[in-house]
Design a protein around this motif. Sequence first.
Motif, mmCIF file in Angstrom:
data_model
loop_
_atom_site.group_PDB
_atom_site.id
_atom_site.type_symbol
_atom_site.label_atom_id
_atom_site.label_comp_id
_atom_site.label_asym_id
_atom_site.label_seq_id
_atom_site.Cartn_x
_atom_site.Cartn_y
_atom_site.Cartn_z
ATOM 1 N N GLN A 1 1.005 -3.023 -10.129
ATOM 2 C CA GLN A 1 -0.352 -2.510 -9.919
ATOM 3 C C GLN A 1 -0.674 -1.345 -10.841
ATOM 4 O OE1 GLN A 1 -2.723 -3.397 -7.713
ATOM 5 N NE2 GLN A 1 -1.805 -4.397 -5.963
ATOM 6 N N TRP A 2 0.300 -0.456 -10.996
ATOM 7 C CA TRP A 2 0.047 0.719 -11.822
ATOM 8 C C TRP A 2 0.335 0.459 -13.291
ATOM 9 C CZ3 TRP A 2 -2.989 4.113 -9.959
ATOM 10 C CH2 TRP A 2 -2.931 4.484 -8.614
ATOM 11 N N LEU B 1 2.328 2.051 -3.471
ATOM 12 C CA LEU B 1 1.413 2.634 -4.430
ATOM 13 C C LEU B 1 1.572 4.144 -4.548
ATOM 14 C CD1 LEU B 1 -1.879 0.629 -4.000
ATOM 15 C CD2 LEU B 1 -0.091 0.409 -5.705
ATOM 16 N N SER C 1 0.833 -1.204 0.000
ATOM 17 C CA SER C 1 0.000 0.000 0.000
ATOM 18 C C SER C 1 0.867 1.254 0.000
ATOM 19 C CB SER C 1 -0.907 -0.019 1.226
ATOM 20 O OG SER C 1 -0.099 -0.220 2.378
ATOM 21 N N ALA D 1 4.063 -1.988 -6.783
ATOM 22 C CA ALA D 1 3.383 -0.820 -7.335
ATOM 23 C C ALA D 1 3.524 -0.799 -8.856
ATOM 24 C CB ALA D 1 3.966 0.450 -6.743
#
Lengths: 490, 631, 112
Positions: A265-266, A201, A198, A262
């Motif tokens: 995720q991104w 991110l 988290s 991240a």
Amino acid sequence: MIAFFLILVPLAAGLISFLIKEEKAVKSFALLASLASLAVSVLGLTVLKTDQYLNFNAPWMSSLGSSFSLKLDGMGQVLCLLTAVAYPLVVGGSWQASHQKPGRFFGLMLLAQAGLMGVFLASDALLFYFFWELALIPMYFLASQWGGERRIPVTFKFFVYTFLGSVLMLIGILYVYSQTADHSFSLASFYKVQIPGSTQLWVFWLFFAAFAIKMPVFPFHTWQPDTYEQASTPTTMILSGVMVKMGLLGLIRWLMPVLPIASYQWGDTVMILAVIGIIYASLIAIRQDDLKRLIAYSSIAHLGLMCAAVFSENISATQGVMIQLFNHGVNIIGLWIIVEIIERRYGTRKISELGGLAQQAPVMATFFVIIALANIALPLTNGFAGEFLMFNGLLGAKSKYFVVFTVLAGLGIILAAVYTLNMIRKTFYGEAVSLKVPVTDLKLNEKLVLGVIVLIIFWLGIHPQSLLEVTDGFAKDWVNKIDISYLFRK
Amino acid sequence: MNNVLQIVCLIPLLPLLGFLVNGLGRNYLSKTLIGWIGSGTILGSFILSVWVFMQVKEGNTHVAEYFNFIAVDKLVIPFALRIDQLTSLFLLIITGVGFLIHVYSVSYMHEEKPGHFGRYFSYLNLFVFSMLLLVMGDNFVIMFIGWEGVGLCSYLLIGYWFKKQEYNKAANKAFIMNRVGDLAFLIALFWIIAKIGSVSFADVFAAENLAKLTQTDITVITLLLFVGATGKSAQIPLYTWLPDAMAGPTPVSALIHAATMVTAGIYMIARSHVLYNMAPLTMNVVTYTGLATALLAATIALKQNDIKKVLAYSTVSQLGFMFLALGTGAYVAAVFHVMTHAFFKALLFLGSGSVIHAMGGEQDIRNMGGLRKKLGITFWTFVIGCVAIAGIPPFSGFFSKDAILLSAFEKSPLLYGVALFTALLTAFYMFRLLFITFTGKFRGTEEQAHHLHESPLTMTLPLIILAILSIVGGWVGVPELISEGGDKLSAFLAPAVASVPQEHPVSHSEEYFLMGLSTGLVLLAILAAWLMFRNYQRKEASGLGKLLENKWYVDELYEAMIVQPLHKLGGIFKSIVDPKLVDGLVNGVGRAVNYGSRQLRLLQSGQVGSYVLLMVLSIVLIFTIQFFLRK
Amino acid sequence: MPIFSYIVLSIALFSIGIVGVLTRRNAIIIFMSIELMLNAVNLMLVAFSKMHQNAAILAGDVSGTAGMDGQLFVFFIMVVAAAEVSVGLAIIVMMYRNIHSVDVNFLNRLKH
């Protein structure tokens, strides 16, 4: 040692250049110095390939956990080679262009080279940041003191924009530093750091902002066309040929392996931006009337593809990006050289005011067509292998939308053909328009420089493997580093 | 023997050498020398191709690997050339017809300045190089290299007379439409790599690898490859570039846009027939696209007045026939038609070139007429070409077209009906062209009439050779019905590619009937053309005629549907979105900071009292926050 | 005496000082108010210092040096205040000579 000399040579040469007054002398000196860097780089690529030559370590700010450590890995080799190749081409290709205060001009150019080399070599985060700024500041002066009429506000924007990114990156670096186990800025400890998903991110965007502005990725690109248009052409060549690669290097070396979760995720978000950027920039390029702006937008599209490829996180795409880092630099410098010649000789770079140059300057037309075709990745030119591998990687990406991304990015190929061929058609073909100047084709130095570029284009087009081998090990390592599939297995 | 075959790389390398010498030395070499180099290298390749043909005649295949082009991770793409029967046949067509056209070009282009003459021959040689690479590549990537290479040469040669922007636009159009197809080809390639991990033909078509593919995969791959083929081979929807491509010099149209490059799509599908056999859906798409293209182009050709445009639409139409054959699984028939078409269409184009040459650049057939008397050899060879394309026995076109029609009939009589109708249209418009051009009264200017002359031997000789080939070329594929063992072509190609046997083969009597029917109807069509056009008078077209003359307005449709919207979108992006929206946002942030600081500046009033007050208030605030936060 | 009374006195003095600084325009009175605030702080320091010392003695520390640093600070503050007053008064005198007023509201020219 090689790594150290790659920085030292341009740095020393740059400082000396400031002292030389006479234009011819300083040009010759800059050319010699850049050839010396090239020799060092080639040496590192061919003969002195062991770690003891490629790595360099010296204490720097040991209390902070930072050291002056340089490392020439596969990507570093390619980018340093690009920087080293670019400078002689730029100096030789713009030999006829005269600058006010030449000593200062070439001094700053060489300082920027030292900074660029440092960025590509640094394996310490603080050192990386240091060189990142060292490359930016000479560029700022170069762009703001030599160039078009609107250069001051445009360069101001360029500086503030990129500087904003740099500062965010610094915050990111400091954050990651605070999380390292041994409080060290070294790349190795950055790679070892474990940051919860988290947190990653948002830290991701601190870094990504800097790199996205530098590359630039849509929608952070607006500084670029203006700056390219207003800066003097040698500056633009370095900016677009070499400097934008800093962003990609940052992504690859400093962002994705440090924050792999991240990045995964991104990934889709960034790829969407990149793909939008490809189509958006290509469509704008179709409507451009200014040669410089056209090439600038074309560069945005190309960098967009490279960015998307990086985030597809597989070896094929990575290798494609590696080879394209080099090829894009060489090709775009070739294009700029010709644009500069056109502008210097015909006093305009408006496509609507040009035409029929192929009759007046057939050699130049031939060179331009070859380089432009390499730029749109025709097979057996250097652009092909890179784009082939990148698209192949895109289709193999882990993303859910890989087909959509590939097809949309592929539209960019078609649009690239449209704007490139239209540019060639309107500028070089057709009836010759009456221009003020008498008919002249290329001068010897221009032929030489463009000849070298064309040789590179064909060599890497026919045998891309010679460059792919250099980065092979790096790409494999890298893909392993950013692999987070172990998280899914749990 | 294998080591000897290693030198097959010379086949493409010779033209490449010719390209380099002619290209770099175009300003220093004499025109004669350039012509010799240009044609000689192709002749060398042709001789080597004949030798290769001898080697593979017995049914063996050879692969020559040179170096690794790309090797990334598990994907290895070697630079490898493949010699088998299919390749060998294409090699003979490309180098043979190519050589004749090179010879023809020496005379046809003799008025060009030496520099441009050299440029022409270097492009032509480069084209042959790329085309050879295309058919010799042992994997899809090498094929793709040739595939884009021929597109490039086509672009360069269409825009050869680069002073005319119209020609350049046609060149751009050709390149860009081809790129649309190329993109599909590329994506198909990536799909194959993703699923199979290799691009070499031997791996992709191996049974154990094909087993890895799902039905969807196969359908997607074959469809995408077919889209690629529609670009290169000018099928619906990507056919409109070919008629425009006639802007190039006529020998170029003969070589690239009739005999060789446009058949690349057929070659590719024939090469990948293993995949296509597994994709019934795609086969249907190929069939109907081919048929629709054949019909559409034939109708347009009926009303064209530019001698080369008629031939161009005829080429599109004939290519449609070939795809029809591919779609019905009659791969050999398609390849057969490629061969015969190469002969008679090259002949027709070169013949039209001879006419244009005699007319001093005039291409409008309405301004011709009665050329038979002045251009004897051209006329008679043109007649042979027309008879061959119309499909009258024993000319070559009859055998290949018959094979295609037969395969269509076997699939469905309806297909056969439409195909036959198209064949009749073909005969009709070809003879319309013939009669308008060569019979009746001369309708050109006095000056042109004076200038009329038969072309020199270097131009007529290729015509004669091609005419002979147009007659005898079909005899390698005589149906079994007529002569036992007559279908030598199928036997020769069998190791590389074989047609799919139909479920319901026709009986002998049916086959005889169909042959007789098509021949009879074609003769009727020719008669109709003779009656209508032997004494042609110019008149304005109207109604359907006008629609046909304007090519069903497809170009206009594309312009309005695709080109203009994109152009407008680009304009909006350029003038509104980029400077106002995206950059506006960036500048907006800057302006906001600027505004904010201007407001903040007002706090700096110079009143010591207000400073102190602020200080005190802030301290009180901080303490209060501290006080509440402590809990 | 309980420490609480010192705190109240000190807060009262400090508040009077603040109000003085904020409301008066005469530079000399502002100076006096500042002195008042400084001395409020001094009082506080001394009081706390003494409190700590007592606590230490009760806890058995016989040296009696605990909390001395607070008183040391008071001396520092007194010295600094003295220096400040001398400089400040000098400025006020110069100001009076120049503009014949010691009203701080005339003194807003620094912003230019």
